[in-house]
Design a protein around this motif. Structure first.
Motif, PDB file in Angstrom:
ATOM      1  N   TYR A  52       0.854  -1.189   0.000  1.00 47.69           N
ATOM      2  CA  TYR A  52       0.000   0.000   0.000  1.00 47.69           C
ATOM      3  C   TYR A  52       0.891   1.240   0.000  1.00 47.69           C
ATOM      4  O   TYR A  52       1.802   1.369   0.823  1.00 47.69           O
ATOM      5  CB  TYR A  52      -0.899  -0.014   1.243  1.00 47.69           C
ATOM      6  CG  TYR A  52      -2.035   0.959   1.174  1.00 47.69           C
ATOM      7  CD1 TYR A  52      -3.190   0.649   0.463  1.00 47.69           C
ATOM      8  CD2 TYR A  52      -1.962   2.188   1.815  1.00 47.69           C
ATOM      9  CE1 TYR A  52      -4.241   1.542   0.400  1.00 47.69           C
ATOM     10  CE2 TYR A  52      -3.011   3.078   1.747  1.00 47.69           C
ATOM     11  CZ  TYR A  52      -4.140   2.759   1.032  1.00 47.69           C
ATOM     12  OH  TYR A  52      -5.181   3.653   0.958  1.00 47.69           O
ATOM     13  N   LEU A  65      -1.856   6.873   2.940  1.00 52.18           N
ATOM     14  CA  LEU A  65      -2.186   6.750   4.361  1.00 52.18           C
ATOM     15  C   LEU A  65      -2.589   8.106   4.930  1.00 52.18           C
ATOM     16  O   LEU A  65      -2.133   9.149   4.449  1.00 52.18           O
ATOM     17  CB  LEU A  65      -0.971   6.240   5.141  1.00 52.18           C
ATOM     18  CG  LEU A  65      -0.521   4.814   4.874  1.00 52.18           C
ATOM     19  CD1 LEU A  65       0.812   4.552   5.569  1.00 52.18           C
ATOM     20  CD2 LEU A  65      -1.569   3.828   5.352  1.00 52.18           C
ATOM     21  N   LEU A 102      -0.627   8.402  10.235  1.00 54.84           N
ATOM     22  CA  LEU A 102       0.023   7.107  10.021  1.00 54.84           C
ATOM     23  C   LEU A 102       1.268   7.210   9.142  1.00 54.84           C
ATOM     24  O   LEU A 102       2.079   6.298   9.107  1.00 54.84           O
ATOM     25  CB  LEU A 102      -0.966   6.119   9.382  1.00 54.84           C
ATOM     26  CG  LEU A 102      -2.171   5.742  10.235  1.00 54.84           C
ATOM     27  CD1 LEU A 102      -3.085   4.800   9.460  1.00 54.84           C
ATOM     28  CD2 LEU A 102      -1.735   5.099  11.536  1.00 54.84           C
ATOM     29  N   VAL A 158      -0.755  -2.979   5.289  1.00 54.25           N
ATOM     30  CA  VAL A 158      -1.762  -2.436   6.203  1.00 54.25           C
ATOM     31  C   VAL A 158      -2.700  -3.564   6.608  1.00 54.25           C
ATOM     32  O   VAL A 158      -3.229  -4.279   5.760  1.00 54.25           O
ATOM     33  CB  VAL A 158      -2.569  -1.306   5.521  1.00 54.25           C
ATOM     34  CG1 VAL A 158      -3.642  -0.782   6.457  1.00 54.25           C
ATOM     35  CG2 VAL A 158      -1.651  -0.193   5.060  1.00 54.25           C
TER      36      VAL A 158
END
Length: 82
Positions: free
Chosen positions: A9, A14, A18, A30
């Motif tokens: 990811y 994000l 994060l 994630v």
């Protein structure tokens, strides 16, 4: 338990809190898990499903035999063959 896993990811996707300490341009793994025993509305027991089917049938008394259903499907299919 409900779990969502995303491999590779992009860090840029994000939320800001994060991304702290992570390098832009990199990817992360994630994992999101629901805490506790949260009910899953998508899961219905067979008994609950059958209760819903019976409730529907009690409101709608139309019945179709297998032969009638097959004839109707063939009729619809044949409309496209012309």
């Amino acid at each position: 338990m409900n779990k969502i896993v995303r491999e590779h990811y992009p860090v840029e996707n994000l939320p800001a809190d994060l991304r702290e300490g992570l390098t832009d341009g990199s990817t992360v793994r994630v994992v999101v898990e629901v805490e506790g025993d949260a009910p899953n509305p998508a899961k219905t027991s067979f008994e609950d499903f059958m209760k819903k089917v019976e409730a529907y049938r009690s409101q709608d008394d139309r019945r179709v035999t297998t032969a009638e259903a097959v004839a109707r499907i063939r009729e619809l299919r044949d409309e496209w063959d012309d």
